[in-house]
Design a protein around this motif. Sequence first.
Motif, PDB file in Angstrom:
ATOM      1  N   GLY A 111       0.811  -1.210   0.000  1.00 52.75           N
ATOM      2  CA  GLY A 111       0.000   0.000   0.000  1.00 52.75           C
ATOM      3  C   GLY A 111       0.846   1.262   0.000  1.00 52.75           C
ATOM      4  O   GLY A 111       0.788   2.053  -0.956  1.00 52.75           O
ATOM      5  N   PRO A 112       1.660   1.491   1.042  1.00 46.18           N
ATOM      6  CA  PRO A 112       2.515   2.688   1.027  1.00 46.18           C
ATOM      7  C   PRO A 112       3.539   2.680  -0.090  1.00 46.18           C
ATOM      8  O   PRO A 112       3.910   3.737  -0.598  1.00 46.18           O
ATOM      9  N   LEU A 113       3.998   1.496  -0.504  1.00 46.55           N
ATOM     10  CA  LEU A 113       4.960   1.440  -1.600  1.00 46.55           C
ATOM     11  C   LEU A 113       4.360   1.888  -2.921  1.00 46.55           C
ATOM     12  O   LEU A 113       5.082   2.268  -3.840  1.00 46.55           O
ATOM     13  N   ALA A 114       3.050   1.850  -3.037  1.00 47.59           N
ATOM     14  CA  ALA A 114       2.403   2.357  -4.249  1.00 47.59           C
ATOM     15  C   ALA A 114       2.534   3.870  -4.353  1.00 47.59           C
ATOM     16  O   ALA A 114       2.395   4.439  -5.441  1.00 47.59           O
ATOM     17  N   VAL A 115       2.817   4.533  -3.210  1.00 48.09           N
ATOM     18  CA  VAL A 115       2.966   5.986  -3.201  1.00 48.09           C
ATOM     19  C   VAL A 115       4.433   6.390  -3.104  1.00 48.09           C
ATOM     20  O   VAL A 115       4.890   7.289  -3.806  1.00 48.09           O
ATOM     21  N   GLN A 116       5.168   5.735  -2.207  1.00 47.60           N
ATOM     22  CA  GLN A 116       6.590   6.009  -2.009  1.00 47.60           C
ATOM     23  C   GLN A 116       7.351   4.714  -2.302  1.00 47.60           C
ATOM     24  O   GLN A 116       7.454   3.843  -1.451  1.00 47.60           O
ATOM     25  N   SER A 117       7.874   4.594  -3.505  1.00 45.70           N
ATOM     26  CA  SER A 117       8.329   3.281  -3.966  1.00 45.70           C
ATOM     27  C   SER A 117       9.821   3.045  -3.827  1.00 45.70           C
ATOM     28  O   SER A 117      10.301   1.984  -4.232  1.00 45.70           O
ATOM     29  N   HIS A 118      10.593   3.979  -3.270  1.00 48.46           N
ATOM     30  CA  HIS A 118      12.032   3.729  -3.210  1.00 48.46           C
ATOM     31  C   HIS A 118      12.335   2.607  -2.209  1.00 48.46           C
ATOM     32  O   HIS A 118      11.699   2.501  -1.166  1.00 48.46           O
ATOM     33  N   GLY A 119      13.285   1.763  -2.554  1.00 43.63           N
ATOM     34  CA  GLY A 119      13.687   0.666  -1.676  1.00 43.63           C
ATOM     35  C   GLY A 119      12.653  -0.422  -1.556  1.00 43.63           C
ATOM     36  O   GLY A 119      12.556  -1.077  -0.515  1.00 43.63           O
ATOM     37  N   ARG A 120      11.883  -0.672  -2.618  1.00 50.76           N
ATOM     38  CA  ARG A 120      10.780  -1.631  -2.557  1.00 50.76           C
ATOM     39  C   ARG A 120      11.253  -3.018  -2.120  1.00 50.76           C
ATOM     40  O   ARG A 120      10.679  -3.613  -1.210  1.00 50.76           O
ATOM     41  N   ILE A 121      12.300  -3.535  -2.761  1.00 58.44           N
ATOM     42  CA  ILE A 121      12.752  -4.896  -2.454  1.00 58.44           C
ATOM     43  C   ILE A 121      13.287  -4.974  -1.033  1.00 58.44           C
ATOM     44  O   ILE A 121      12.980  -5.918  -0.287  1.00 58.44           O
ATOM     45  N   ARG A 122      14.071  -3.972  -0.636  1.00 53.10           N
ATOM     46  CA  ARG A 122      14.613  -3.967   0.729  1.00 53.10           C
ATOM     47  C   ARG A 122      13.498  -3.922   1.762  1.00 53.10           C
ATOM     48  O   ARG A 122      13.552  -4.619   2.776  1.00 53.10           O
TER      49      ARG A 122
END
Length: 202
Positions: free
Chosen positions: A140-151
């Motif tokens: 959910g938050p990664l859909a807005v702030q996607s830096h460092g997704r895998i980490r």
Amino acid sequence: VVAAAMAVLFPAAARRYGPVRGYRYAFGVYWVTCLTVPVALLGLGRTRRALALPVGELPRPRVVAAAALIVPVAGAVAVELRPHLREVNGAALAVAPVVGTVNAVAEELLWRALPATAHPDDPVRGWLWPAAAFTAWHLGPLAVQSHGRIRLLAGAGLIGLGYGWIAWRTGSIAATVLPHAATDSCGIRTVQAIWLPAGPPA
């Protein structure tokens, strides 16, 4: 349900209010959910016991339990805190522990205390399924702030499995709240970008 709802809420809030205000709004809804749902389902007494009762010995094998508590903190310090100390101001360093502690307490109540207390004899519903849902909610938050997704997803998976196992085996989140708060407090860049009024645009 919470993971699915947040996957819808975060992008919708960002579209309506902008990426920063929408992110704050969605996180506020998430925190309220995390804090109220366990109390509503378990009652004040069982919720308080899951949070406050001291944990005796860590579950065996203790070296695995200790590693489960320490590795996320060490990883957050190495990847998020230490490399970016010079990129943030003093306000971010002061606010990060507040945000990290609020998030950690809220998440431990929903994702660990609630399932471990409700299903003490079922490792799937008391530990593994909540661990998977805890990892998935971060989309959910990664859909807005996607830096460092895998980490971030990898770290969430480690926390979900390790902390979930400890909470399920001990029946308490007393051992997991502080390491979780320390881990989340390392997110100083996000605090400066999102939670400080003078922060740069996300």
